[in-house]
Design a protein around this motif. Sequence first.
Motif, short mmCIF file in Angstrom:
data_model
loop_
_atom_site.label_atom_id
_atom_site.label_comp_id
_atom_site.label_asym_id
_atom_site.label_seq_id
_atom_site.Cartn_x
_atom_site.Cartn_y
_atom_site.Cartn_z
N PRO A 121 0.91 -0.89 0.15
CA PRO A 121 -0.20 -0.23 0.01
C PRO A 121 0.68 1.29 -0.27
CG PRO A 121 -0.76 -1.78 2.24
CD PRO A 121 1.09 -1.91 0.97
N LEU A 122 0.17 2.37 -0.56
CA LEU A 122 1.24 3.49 -0.70
C LEU A 122 1.38 3.77 0.58
CD1 LEU A 122 2.76 4.62 -3.28
CD2 LEU A 122 0.37 6.46 -3.09
N PRO A 123 1.73 5.13 1.36
CA PRO A 123 1.72 5.21 2.60
C PRO A 123 0.80 6.53 2.48
CG PRO A 123 4.06 4.86 2.14
CD PRO A 123 3.55 4.27 0.97
N THR A 124 1.24 7.30 1.75
CA THR A 124 0.40 8.52 1.41
C THR A 124 -1.15 8.42 0.88
OG1 THR A 124 1.14 9.23 -0.68
CG2 THR A 124 2.30 9.69 1.13
N ASP A 125 -1.13 7.25 0.50
CA ASP A 125 -2.44 7.00 0.13
C ASP A 125 -3.26 5.31 -0.51
OD1 ASP A 125 -5.18 6.12 -1.25
OD2 ASP A 125 -3.91 7.42 -2.96
N PRO A 126 -3.40 4.61 0.79
CA PRO A 126 -3.43 3.51 1.05
C PRO A 126 -4.38 2.63 -0.37
CG PRO A 126 -3.29 4.39 3.35
CD PRO A 126 -3.67 5.50 2.49
N SER A 127 -5.31 3.40 -0.75
CA SER A 127 -6.03 2.71 -1.29
C SER A 127 -5.40 2.39 -2.37
CB SER A 127 -6.88 3.74 -1.62
OG SER A 127 -7.07 4.57 -2.34
N SER A 128 -4.02 2.78 -3.03
CA SER A 128 -3.09 2.48 -3.90
C SER A 128 -2.25 1.49 -3.52
CB SER A 128 -2.63 3.54 -4.98
OG SER A 128 -3.72 4.58 -5.46
N ALA A 129 -1.89 1.21 -4.46
CA ALA A 129 -0.46 -0.16 -4.33
C ALA A 129 0.51 0.55 -5.10
CB ALA A 129 -0.54 -1.52 -5.01
N VAL A 130 2.23 0.57 -4.37
CA VAL A 130 2.98 0.83 -5.50
C VAL A 130 3.54 0.27 -6.25
CG1 VAL A 130 5.57 0.94 -5.02
CG2 VAL A 130 4.49 1.47 -2.73
N TYR A 131 3.90 0.80 -8.02
CA TYR A 131 3.82 0.19 -8.87
C TYR A 131 4.90 -1.06 -8.64
CZ TYR A 131 3.65 -0.93 -13.59
OH TYR A 131 3.63 -1.29 -15.05
N VAL A 132 4.60 -1.67 -9.32
CA VAL A 132 5.92 -2.84 -9.24
C VAL A 132 7.17 -2.65 -8.99
CG1 VAL A 132 5.71 -4.21 -11.24
CG2 VAL A 132 5.65 -5.24 -9.49
N TRP A 133 7.65 -2.26 -10.30
CA TRP A 133 9.00 -1.78 -10.45
C TRP A 133 9.39 -0.67 -9.44
CZ3 TRP A 133 10.07 3.20 -11.61
CH2 TRP A 133 9.12 4.02 -12.23
N PHE A 134 8.65 0.46 -9.20
CA PHE A 134 9.43 1.18 -7.69
C PHE A 134 9.86 0.27 -6.87
CE2 PHE A 134 8.77 4.72 -5.04
CZ PHE A 134 9.55 5.66 -5.92
N ASP A 135 8.35 -0.83 -6.30
CA ASP A 135 8.66 -1.64 -5.41
C ASP A 135 10.26 -2.29 -5.61
OD1 ASP A 135 8.36 -3.80 -4.50
OD2 ASP A 135 6.93 -4.00 -4.35
N ALA A 136 9.94 -2.60 -6.39
CA ALA A 136 11.03 -4.13 -6.92
C ALA A 136 12.42 -3.56 -6.25
CB ALA A 136 11.41 -4.40 -8.06
N LEU A 137 13.21 -1.93 -7.12
CA LEU A 137 14.56 -1.22 -6.99
C LEU A 137 14.80 -1.81 -5.32
CD1 LEU A 137 13.75 1.27 -9.72
CD2 LEU A 137 15.48 -0.42 -9.50
N ILE A 138 13.87 -1.19 -4.82
CA ILE A 138 14.07 -1.23 -3.44
C ILE A 138 14.76 -2.15 -2.69
CG2 ILE A 138 12.61 0.37 -0.82
CD1 ILE A 138 11.02 1.80 -2.66
N ASN A 139 14.30 -3.36 -3.37
CA ASN A 139 15.40 -4.20 -3.02
C ASN A 139 16.14 -4.32 -2.39
OD1 ASN A 139 16.59 -6.56 -3.87
ND2 ASN A 139 15.91 -5.08 -5.36
N TYR A 140 17.17 -3.97 -2.46
CA TYR A 140 18.70 -3.99 -2.77
C TYR A 140 19.19 -2.81 -1.54
CZ TYR A 140 18.54 -4.72 -7.79
OH TYR A 140 18.08 -4.54 -8.89
N ALA A 141 17.83 -2.17 -1.37
CA ALA A 141 18.33 -1.44 0.17
C ALA A 141 17.31 -2.69 1.05
CB ALA A 141 18.06 0.34 0.06
N SER A 142 17.00 -2.89 0.68
CA SER A 142 15.60 -2.89 1.85
C SER A 142 16.56 -3.95 2.76
CB SER A 142 14.23 -3.29 1.70
OG SER A 142 13.88 -4.32 0.62
N ALA A 143 16.69 -5.05 1.45
CA ALA A 143 17.94 -6.22 2.69
C ALA A 143 19.04 -5.98 3.05
CB ALA A 143 18.28 -6.77 1.09
#
Length: 505
Positions: free
Chosen positions: A212-234
Amino acid sequence: MSRFYLTTAIDYVNSRPHLGTAYEKITADVIARYKRLSGVTTRFLMGNDEHSQNVFRRARELGLEPLEYCNRMEQEFRGVWQALGISFDDFIRTTEPRHRVGVTWMVERIATAGDLYEGFYEGWYCVSCEAFKQEKDLVDGNCPIHRVRPEWIRERNHFFRLSKYRDALVSLFDRHPEFLLPDVRRNEILRLLEGGLEDISISRAGQAWGIPLPTDPSSAVYVWFDALINYASAVGLGDAHDARFAEWWPADLHVIGKDITRFHTVVWPAMLMSAGLELPRQVFGHGWVHLGGQKMSKSLGTTLDPAEVAGKFGADPLRLYLVKEIPYGQDGDFTWERYEERYNVDLANNLGNLVSRVAAMVDKYRGGRLGAPESSPDALASKASETVQVYRRAMDGFALHEAAAAAFRLVDAANEFIAQTEPWALARDPAQAGRLDAVLSGAVETVRIAAVLLLPVMPAAAAEILARMGENRPPASLRLDEDTTWRVEPERVVSKASALWPRAE
RNA sequence: GCCGGUGUAGCUCAGUGGUUAGAGCACGCGGCUCAUAUCCGCGGAGUCCGGGGUUCAAGUCCCUGCACCGGCACCA
């Protein structure tokens, strides 16, 4: 203490990995193993990208909950990577809580920086696909899959101010020409930047499968924007006090396919700049592996299962082929004919046969035990030392193919040396016993050094060769510096065993 | 359409303006017998895509034509 953090692209899980996916992981693994061999503390990240509508759809087709489906696919992927000897240290899935924490944090930071705004995304939307279609993908104005006319939809969603970062990105490429390799990819991106950037939409309305987009939980973060962050979230993004993040970020190298260069060298750095984080130091966009000159394509069925290829001669021959026969950064080609040819030439005839003949001679003439030689073959020793230099220079410049070729030139030198010194003739003359010891020791030593160089490329085979040559320390404890230096051992115990790679007919 | 790349031996490809253009495979001949019929040496083999130009000198630099490939933003 130097450290190295490298990553590969995370993979969509709507089908099993194919040879092209395996190619990326294998080359990244070679780099990771080379770094470890060089004594650098290394962290190698891989993972799966699970928040895709394709994944959601595929799961539903199989009558599974998406997460259940992803759990199964994780096992499939891990199985293939294990079979190929991929030595990743961490495996992240975008459905994991640690990733959600990172994505949420990142989006909030970008919003705080004023780089997020609401707007409208417009496009052709195919109801059957549940996806937007590009104009160029339409056939006669229809969805190519469902043959129906898509609807023109205007969807309210959230945009990232990518355009704001154009000058900063140009400056990045200016100051760090090494940021993106190879050069051909860099030139393409520079031209893209010259043309200016548009803001990009980073959310999708009304999608349940996603973060869920934190600023608008009715939307989801688009998949590739989500995906790129994995390098840092890991490595613990999302908590300023996470020690792992401080230790490992920024990444030293993102290994990716050339098709996704733009995301990694334009969008991702811009996201990081907006969030006030350091940028990755380098991105390498590798080429494609074609099949018999044809691009691999899932829809055309022209894919190859890496597990099937590894099933024929083992994982190491496949690793060697992909690394040595394809100049890293360029496209390459796989055919069974050529694969078999290289297997026979490099492995059966040259390296494998060399190991056999050396071990057999030590066994036959010295009972498997070599004493201290009175002298060492200088020409061979300097050839080995020169090879190590070439190898290191190649590896450090990501010319993986040249590094592998250098190791095999040392194998050639050993075969040549044996032909010239004719140990079988020396063995017939008792007066030449000292000379025979020197020759056999020199041959064993050359094979040992070649095997150390091959550890990153063919880990299991190189370890086996080292063991046969009397190296009793575990491969992980070996270091490129000291262990590729020519040695004169007081004693060597060499074991004869069955052929490593029987010739294929 | 715009931008970029590639074109070299039968095949896959190397090749910083400077002898007679190289490697691997394939092919032919010779040598060895430790080795997985493996290894080592020698050899035949090329309009360096075509055409123009720069230069003392061009596979290499410039222009042009042809052929093939890739990139051209929500495709991991």
